[in-house]
Design an enzyme around this catalytic site. Structure first.
Site, mmCIF file in Angstrom:
data_model
loop_
_atom_site.group_PDB
_atom_site.id
_atom_site.type_symbol
_atom_site.label_atom_id
_atom_site.label_comp_id
_atom_site.label_asym_id
_atom_site.label_seq_id
_atom_site.Cartn_x
_atom_site.Cartn_y
_atom_site.Cartn_z
ATOM 1 N N SER A 279 46.060 40.266 33.458
ATOM 2 C CA SER A 279 44.706 40.660 33.973
ATOM 3 C C SER A 279 43.797 39.623 33.591
ATOM 4 C CB SER A 279 44.072 41.865 33.072
ATOM 5 O OG SER A 279 43.930 41.502 31.891
ATOM 6 N N ASP A 280 42.878 39.338 34.482
ATOM 7 C CA ASP A 280 41.659 38.355 33.795
ATOM 8 C C ASP A 280 40.798 38.915 32.887
ATOM 9 O OD1 ASP A 280 39.780 35.751 35.745
ATOM 10 O OD2 ASP A 280 40.207 35.974 33.591
ATOM 11 N N TRP A 281 40.661 38.056 31.895
ATOM 12 C CA TRP A 281 39.817 38.554 30.769
ATOM 13 C C TRP A 281 39.374 39.807 30.939
ATOM 14 C CZ3 TRP A 281 39.525 34.679 26.669
ATOM 15 C CH2 TRP A 281 38.635 35.356 25.457
#
Ligand code: GLC
Length: 741
Positions: A279-281
């Site tokens: 996932s992105d941050w």
């Protein structure tokens, strides 16, 4: 010979299968030993606390959790010492599953290359691949297994600060660059000591955020998604990309992180992606803020079912997956699939054989920032510079100048040349590490040339107190170089801008210096297309110098004095005003196309602005002149599996050797859906000495004619086409028609 080749191929394939089978067998055997907590641990990633690249999840127990096998990966752990320390914690866990260390090595690790958008302006795929190769060599010596790059988002909106991180607006150029970058990062194969896993991001369509405002919604047709935004991801996958990162944005109402159409149907389904998705941050947890998931537990459910394998920083998986499995809402098979994808990569990297193999102090000392790497960075920087204007042969400068005034807020900057997403290494003296523009000029000029300096003004703010000193310096000089632009923190993540004009009073400084009547050269340092219309219209020479990295000063000096003849071409359209955005070259015609940049009457135009961009996609000048002639097509028509050879003569009719990016554009004159006015379908960067000519050849095949038709099928339709050879998308030198039957 053929028999041996076949035998060799079969043997190698069998050996690879055997090895792969061994990895799969090891993964399955390990999986059987893992508790559900340990499995979920592998899906968990946290940042180190010293250089976070997003809002940190406070978790004081990270080290204890690593020892308990509850964390599978860390990011932002800088250097061999710290990566070794964290790996030692993981080796105390019950199953001794090594940690993966990820890092945003976007344009270099210690040797910093031009920002990716600048590199894209080089249109030099070998140079771009080498930049990634050097970055991987340095990062892998420092304990990094995995870079969160390449960012392959198509960027058509310069208000979006992250255009600096990608390859610009064009799908064809962006796909070629995505492929080159993955090859550079991953090298010959994963597991080689100087290779790191690539991570293709941000999946998907993040660059189409409404208003160019970072993290904002994206809404587009399936056609636009398939034809414009996804191909660079597919190219990266074809290059063997080991991992993907999803994106913060919602796409057509569903957050990318919870978007099964993207991650299951397309990526893991149609494209058969075998790696893993991170996932992105915090994007899993952010699905609550999106108003898509009621709470963190529902976000965990949505993400794991949609195909997000690893949870960066949101805690969603850690706190909720076990319960979701117990409730029977999430099958353990989904967890196992995600865990296996991650473990496979850890085996491929050789981490189970030697968890410390990448944390090698001796190799780091040898590899980081060494002269060979800096030479590569210098060459990449030279090739990324775009000559936007050069009237009265202002450039290149003579080496016999008596006095040069070097003015502006960027002249003596160090860190500003690094650009956003340069790696924040600890304990470095930037003035020993980066060649400032002032240093570069000093390195270049002889002792007979006097250099004068004045800052003139800050990058932003309205203080003009420094103007007088700057004007006084200019008046004493034979030539004035003005270095202006954006600060390093004005482009990049969460750096969207509503106004793209030169910040502060910089353009007023240009006017004051121009008024002295001296020959003025302007350097524009930025992470995106900026608007500087007065400067562009009134100053005789302009170089777009982006943010060029650790060798910035030397690269700029080499170009200023003609030791490198600028060859860059813009990878993005430069608007005249923000009101034109989105503006890109491969637009549709509309039913009332403006026939030229000034037509207004009942055509698609603005009544208060010309219809053209300030500088078009593919534009860039040279110190020499290239002539295009003698276009030939091998045939006036082609059928399904046939091709047409396109050839023409390129001649360097100027006085200096130089490189030209010749661009092949096609226009499908009509189709079952409207088609762009022209589309880049090939290019070559050609070096010619003064007076030299060369026959250049391109091949048109069915793939180059293909698009998604009115049934969303990827196909080429019979009809009339135009082939164009351009020095830019707006400077077509040669053209001809042909038919596809
Ligand atoms: C950031 C960025 C992403 C980066 C990640 C880790 O928010 O969106 O590109 O790789 O977090 O730093």
């Amino acid at each position: 010979m053929k028999k041996i080749t076949t035998f060799t191929f079969l043997f190698v394939s069998f050996f690879a299968m055997a090895q792969q089978e061994t990895i799969d067998q090891k993964v399955n055997a390990l999986l059987k030993k893992m508790t559900i907590e340990e499995k979920i641990g592998q899906l968990n990633q946290y940042t180190g606390d010293n250089s976070a690249t997003g809002p940190i999840t406070i978790n004081p127990n990270k080290q204890a959790e690593i020892k308990a096998g509850l964390i599978g990966s860390m990011l932002n752990i800088i250097g061999t010492k710290y990566t070794r320390q964290y790996q030692e914690l993981a080796m105390q866990s019950r199953l001794k599953i090594p940690l993966l260390f990820g890092q945003d090595v976007i344009h270099g690790y210690k040797t910093t290359f031009p920002i990716p958008l600048a590199e894209a302006a080089s249109w030099d795929l070998k140079t771009i691949e080498l930049a990634a190769r050097v970055a991987a060599t340095e990062a892998s010596a420092s304990g990094i297994h995995w870079t969160f790059a390449p960012m392959v988002d198509i960027g058509r909106d310069p208000r979006w600060g992250r255009v600096m991180e990608g390859a610009g607006e064009d799908t064809y150029l962006g796909s070629k660059i995505a492929y080159a970058r993955v090859k550079g990062f991953q090298g010959n194969k994963l597991g080689d000591l100087n290779s790191v896993m690539a991570c293709v991001k941000h999946f998907a369509a993040y660059g189409a955020a409404v208003g160019g405002r970072d993290y904002n919604s994206v809404d587009m047709s399936e056609r636009m998604l398939l034809e414009t935004y996804l191909p660079p991801f597919k190219a990266a996958l074809d290059a063997g990309a080991a991992t993907f990162m999803n994106s913060f944005n919602d796409l057509n109402g569903i957050p990318a992180t919870g978007n099964a159409h993207l991650q299951r149907d397309i990526l893991k389904g149609k494209w058969n992606f075998q790696g893993f998705v991170v996932s992105d941050w915090g994007s899993i947890g952010e699905m609550v803020a999106h108003g898509y998931s009621k709470d963190l537990k529902e976000a965990a459910y949505a993400a794991i079912t949609a195909g997000s394998d690893m949870d960066m920083e949101s805690n969603a998986y850690r706190y909720n997956l076990a319960e979701l499995v117990k409730e029977g809402r999430v099958s353990i098979d989904l967890i196992d699939d995600a865990v296996k994808r991650i473990l496979r990569k850890k085996y491929e990297l050789g981490l189970f054989d030697d968890p410390y193999r990448y944390s090698d102090e001796k190799r780091a000392e040898k590899e980081l920032n060494n002269p060979e790497n800096r030479k590569a960075a210098l060459e990449a920087a030279e090739k990324s510079i775009v000559l936007l204007k050069n009237e009265n042969q202002t450039l290149p400068l003579s080496k016999n100048l008596k006095t040069i005034a070097f003015i502006g807020p960027m002249v003596k900057e160090y860190k500003a040349n690094m650009g956003f997403w340069s790696v924040e290494l600890p304990e470095v003296n930037y003035d020993k590490w980066v060649v400032s523009q002032w240093d570069g000029l000093q390195n270049k000029v002889g002792k007979n040339t006097k250099l004068l300096y004045a800052k003139g003004c800050e990058v932003d703010g309205d203080n003009k107190d420094g103007f007088a000193e700057a004007v006084a310096a200019a008046k004493q000089a034979d030539v004035v170089i003005l270095s202006i632009g954006e600060r390093r923190d004005m482009s990049g993540e969460a750096k969207s801008r509503s106004d793209l004009h030169l910040p502060g009073v910089q353009e007023d400084l240009v006017k004051a210096i121009q008024a002295t009547g001296k020959p003025v050269i302007v350097l524009v340092n930025a992470g995106r297309p900026l608007i500087f219309n007065w400067t562009a219209d009134n100053v005789p020479a302009i170089l777009y110098t982006w943010w060029l990295g650790t060798e910035a000063g030397n690269a700029i000096a080499n170009v200023l004095f003609g030791d490198y003849n600028p060859s860059g071409k813009l990878p993005m359209t430069f608007p005249r005003e923000v009101g034109q955005i989105p503006i890109y070259y491969n637009h549709y015609s509309t039913g009332r196309p403006a026939k030229d940049e000034d037509s207004k009457n009942y055509v698609s135009a603005y009544i208060d602005l010309k219809n053209s961009p300030k500088f078009p996609f593919g534009y860039g000048l040279s110190y020499t002149k290239f002539d295009y002639s003698n276009l030939k097509l091998s045939s006036a028509s082609m059928k399904n599996n046939e091709t047409i050879k396109v050839s023409f003569q390129l001649s360097n009719v100027g006085k200096a050797a130089g490189e030209e990016v010749v661009q092949l554009y096609l226009k499908d004159k009509f189709g079952s859906v409207v088609r762009p006015v022209l589309e880049l379908r090939d290019f070559q960067k050609i070096k010619l000495n003064a007076g030299e000519s060369k026959t250049i050849e391109f091949t048109i095949d069915k793939e180059k004619l293909s698009f998604y038709n009115n049934k969303l099928e990827w196909t080429a339709e019979p009809g009339d086409f135009e082939v164009m050879i351009g020095a830019s998308s707006a400077d077509i030198k040669l053209k001809s028609d042909f038919k596809f039957n």
